[in-house]
Design a protein around this motif. Structure first.
Motif, PDB file in Angstrom:
ATOM      1  N   LEU A  99     -14.846  40.749 -26.522  1.00  0.00           N
ATOM      2  CA  LEU A  99     -13.401  40.893 -26.699  1.00  0.00           C
ATOM      3  C   LEU A  99     -12.750  40.966 -25.335  1.00  0.00           C
ATOM      4  N   CYS A 100     -11.498  40.544 -25.250  1.00  0.00           N
ATOM      5  CA  CYS A 100     -10.741  40.741 -24.018  1.00  0.00           C
ATOM      6  C   CYS A 100     -10.280  42.203 -23.977  1.00  0.00           C
ATOM      7  N   HIS A 101      -9.850  42.624 -22.814  1.00  0.00           N
ATOM      8  CA  HIS A 101      -9.418  44.015 -22.642  1.00  0.00           C
ATOM      9  C   HIS A 101      -8.304  44.374 -23.622  1.00  0.00           C
ATOM     10  N   HIS A 102      -7.344  43.483 -23.810  1.00  0.00           N
ATOM     11  CA  HIS A 102      -6.216  43.757 -24.712  1.00  0.00           C
ATOM     12  C   HIS A 102      -6.699  44.011 -26.141  1.00  0.00           C
ATOM     13  N   GLU A 103      -7.537  43.121 -26.668  1.00  0.00           N
ATOM     14  CA  GLU A 103      -8.023  43.255 -28.046  1.00  0.00           C
ATOM     15  C   GLU A 103      -8.919  44.481 -28.195  1.00  0.00           C
ATOM     16  N   ASN A 104      -9.770  44.731 -27.210  1.00  0.00           N
ATOM     17  CA  ASN A 104     -10.667  45.882 -27.262  1.00  0.00           C
ATOM     18  C   ASN A 104      -9.881  47.191 -27.268  1.00  0.00           C
ATOM     19  N   THR A 105      -8.872  47.288 -26.406  1.00  0.00           N
ATOM     20  CA  THR A 105      -8.042  48.496 -26.342  1.00  0.00           C
ATOM     21  C   THR A 105      -7.315  48.719 -27.661  1.00  0.00           C
ATOM     22  N   ALA A 106      -6.736  47.663 -28.222  1.00  0.00           N
ATOM     23  CA  ALA A 106      -6.027  47.781 -29.497  1.00  0.00           C
ATOM     24  C   ALA A 106      -6.978  48.187 -30.619  1.00  0.00           C
ATOM     25  N   LEU A 107      -8.182  47.640 -30.622  1.00  0.00           N
ATOM     26  CA  LEU A 107      -9.159  47.953 -31.659  1.00  0.00           C
ATOM     27  C   LEU A 107      -9.547  49.427 -31.631  1.00  0.00           C
ATOM     28  N   GLU A 108      -9.606  49.996 -30.439  1.00  0.00           N
ATOM     29  CA  GLU A 108     -10.023  51.387 -30.297  1.00  0.00           C
ATOM     30  C   GLU A 108      -8.874  52.389 -30.378  1.00  0.00           C
ATOM     31  N   SER A 109      -7.624  51.922 -30.262  1.00  0.00           N
ATOM     32  CA  SER A 109      -6.519  52.887 -30.189  1.00  0.00           C
ATOM     33  C   SER A 109      -5.479  52.755 -31.300  1.00  0.00           C
ATOM     34  N   ASN A 110      -5.537  51.704 -32.095  1.00  0.00           N
ATOM     35  CA  ASN A 110      -4.524  51.470 -33.117  1.00  0.00           C
ATOM     36  C   ASN A 110      -5.207  51.399 -34.480  1.00  0.00           C
ATOM     37  N   ALA A 111      -4.915  52.340 -35.356  1.00  0.00           N
ATOM     38  CA  ALA A 111      -5.593  52.443 -36.653  1.00  0.00           C
ATOM     39  C   ALA A 111      -5.408  51.192 -37.510  1.00  0.00           C
ATOM     40  N   LEU A 112      -4.209  50.617 -37.525  1.00  0.00           N
ATOM     41  CA  LEU A 112      -3.983  49.412 -38.333  1.00  0.00           C
ATOM     42  C   LEU A 112      -4.739  48.216 -37.764  1.00  0.00           C
ATOM     43  N   PHE A 113      -4.767  48.122 -36.443  1.00  0.00           N
ATOM     44  CA  PHE A 113      -5.512  47.043 -35.801  1.00  0.00           C
ATOM     45  C   PHE A 113      -7.005  47.216 -36.063  1.00  0.00           C
ATOM     46  N   ALA A 114      -7.478  48.471 -36.057  1.00  0.00           N
ATOM     47  CA  ALA A 114      -8.891  48.753 -36.324  1.00  0.00           C
ATOM     48  C   ALA A 114      -9.262  48.372 -37.754  1.00  0.00           C
ATOM     49  N   LEU A 115      -8.370  48.630 -38.706  1.00  0.00           N
ATOM     50  CA  LEU A 115      -8.635  48.241 -40.098  1.00  0.00           C
ATOM     51  C   LEU A 115      -8.737  46.721 -40.204  1.00  0.00           C
ATOM     52  N   ASP A 116      -7.844  46.019 -39.535  1.00  0.00           N
ATOM     53  CA  ASP A 116      -7.907  44.560 -39.502  1.00  0.00           C
ATOM     54  C   ASP A 116      -9.193  44.108 -38.816  1.00  0.00           C
ATOM     55  N   GLY A 117      -9.599  44.819 -37.775  1.00  0.00           N
ATOM     56  CA  GLY A 117     -10.846  44.510 -37.084  1.00  0.00           C
ATOM     57  C   GLY A 117     -12.060  44.689 -37.982  1.00  0.00           C
ATOM     58  N   ARG A 118     -12.024  45.693 -38.853  1.00  0.00           N
ATOM     59  CA  ARG A 118     -13.121  45.864 -39.820  1.00  0.00           C
ATOM     60  C   ARG A 118     -13.167  44.685 -40.782  1.00  0.00           C
ATOM     61  N   ALA A 119     -12.002  44.245 -41.245  1.00  0.00           N
ATOM     62  CA  ALA A 119     -11.945  43.119 -42.178  1.00  0.00           C
ATOM     63  C   ALA A 119     -12.495  41.843 -41.537  1.00  0.00           C
ATOM     64  N   LYS A 120     -12.402  41.735 -40.209  1.00  0.00           N
ATOM     65  CA  LYS A 120     -12.875  40.548 -39.495  1.00  0.00           C
ATOM     66  C   LYS A 120     -14.287  40.713 -38.944  1.00  0.00           C
ATOM     67  N   GLY A 121     -14.910  41.864 -39.197  1.00  0.00           N
ATOM     68  CA  GLY A 121     -16.276  42.094 -38.732  1.00  0.00           C
ATOM     69  C   GLY A 121     -16.391  42.571 -37.301  1.00  0.00           C
ATOM     70  N   PHE A 122     -15.257  42.911 -36.671  1.00  0.00           N
ATOM     71  CA  PHE A 122     -15.290  43.394 -35.285  1.00  0.00           C
ATOM     72  C   PHE A 122     -15.814  44.821 -35.208  1.00  0.00           C
ATOM     73  N   LYS A 123     -15.570  45.601 -36.254  1.00  0.00           N
ATOM     74  CA  LYS A 123     -16.044  46.984 -36.343  1.00  0.00           C
ATOM     75  C   LYS A 123     -16.728  47.136 -37.698  1.00  0.00           C
ATOM     76  N   LEU A 124     -17.804  47.920 -37.717  1.00  0.00           N
ATOM     77  CA  LEU A 124     -18.546  48.143 -38.955  1.00  0.00           C
ATOM     78  C   LEU A 124     -18.780  49.628 -39.153  1.00  0.00           C
ATOM     79  N   TYR A 125     -18.986  50.003 -40.402  1.00  0.00           N
ATOM     80  CA  TYR A 125     -19.391  51.376 -40.708  1.00  0.00           C
ATOM     81  C   TYR A 125     -20.847  51.546 -40.314  1.00  0.00           C
ATOM     82  N   SER A 126     -21.247  52.772 -40.011  1.00  0.00           N
ATOM     83  CA  SER A 126     -22.592  53.027 -39.493  1.00  0.00           C
ATOM     84  C   SER A 126     -23.700  52.659 -40.468  1.00  0.00           C
ATOM     85  N   TYR A 127     -23.429  52.613 -41.757  1.00  0.00           N
ATOM     86  CA  TYR A 127     -24.470  52.290 -42.738  1.00  0.00           C
ATOM     87  C   TYR A 127     -24.632  50.787 -42.952  1.00  0.00           C
TER      88      TYR A 127
END
Length: 130
Positions: free
Chosen positions: A54-82
Motif C-alpha cells: 500500500l502507499c503511505h496514504h492508503e495505509n494511514t487511512a486503513l489504520e486510522s479511519n474506521a469506515l475506510f478500514a471496513l471497506d479495506g476488510r471488504a477488499k481483503g486488505f485487512k482480515l480477522y485473526s481467525y
C-alpha cells in the motif's frame, strides 16, 4: 513496524508490481499485514499471502479511519485473526486475486466472500456461533 525479512519484502513488492494495491501509486510504498501482527506479535504472519503493498496514504487511512478500514476488510486488505489469508482474495486495481504463500498470485475463481462480515473462502464464519 518490525522489519519483514528482505526476501519476503522483495517478493511482495514484485508480486504487486511495485505499486499500491488500492490505488496504483508507485510512491511512498509500505507493506500492510492483512492480519495484524499486533504489538510485537508473531513473525509467523510475515508471509507473502498475509502482506500487500500500500502507499503511505492508503495505509494511514486503513489504520486510522474506521469506515475506510471496513471497506479495506471488504477488499481483503485487512482480515480477522481467525481467517486464512490464502482463502481470502484481495481486490487489486485490475481484479480479485488469491495471494499464495510462495509470493505469487492467481486470479480468484468463484464468488467473492463477504470478508467485512467475517466470511472466508467457501465457509461462513460467525463470532457468535450461529
Amino acid at each position: 513496524m518490525p522489519d519483514v525479512p528482505r526476501k519476503i519484502r522483495n517478493a511482495v513488492y514484485t508480486r504487486d508490481h511495485n505499486q499500491c494495491v488500492a490505488c496504483g501509486s508507485t510512491t511512498g510504498l509500505t507493506l500492510q499485514h492483512r492480519i495484524n501482527r499486533g504489538m510485537g506479535g508473531s513473525k509467523y504472519l510475515d508471509t507473502p499471502d498475509n502482506l500487500i503493498t500500500l502507499c503511505h496514504h492508503e495505509n494511514t487511512a486503513l489504520e486510522s479511519n474506521a469506515l475506510f478500514a471496513l471497506d479495506g476488510r471488504a477488499k481483503g486488505f485487512k482480515l480477522y485473526s481467525y481467517m486464512t489469508p490464502a482463502d481470502c482474495p484481495v481486490l487489486y486495481v485490475d481484479g480479485w486475486y488469491r495471494l499464495k504463500p510462495d509470493g505469487t498470485r492467481t486470479p480468484w475463481q468463484g464468488p467473492v466472500p463477504d470478508m467485512a462480515n467475517g466470511e472466508s473462502g467457501p465457509v461462513r464464519w460467525s463470532r457468535w456461533g450461529a
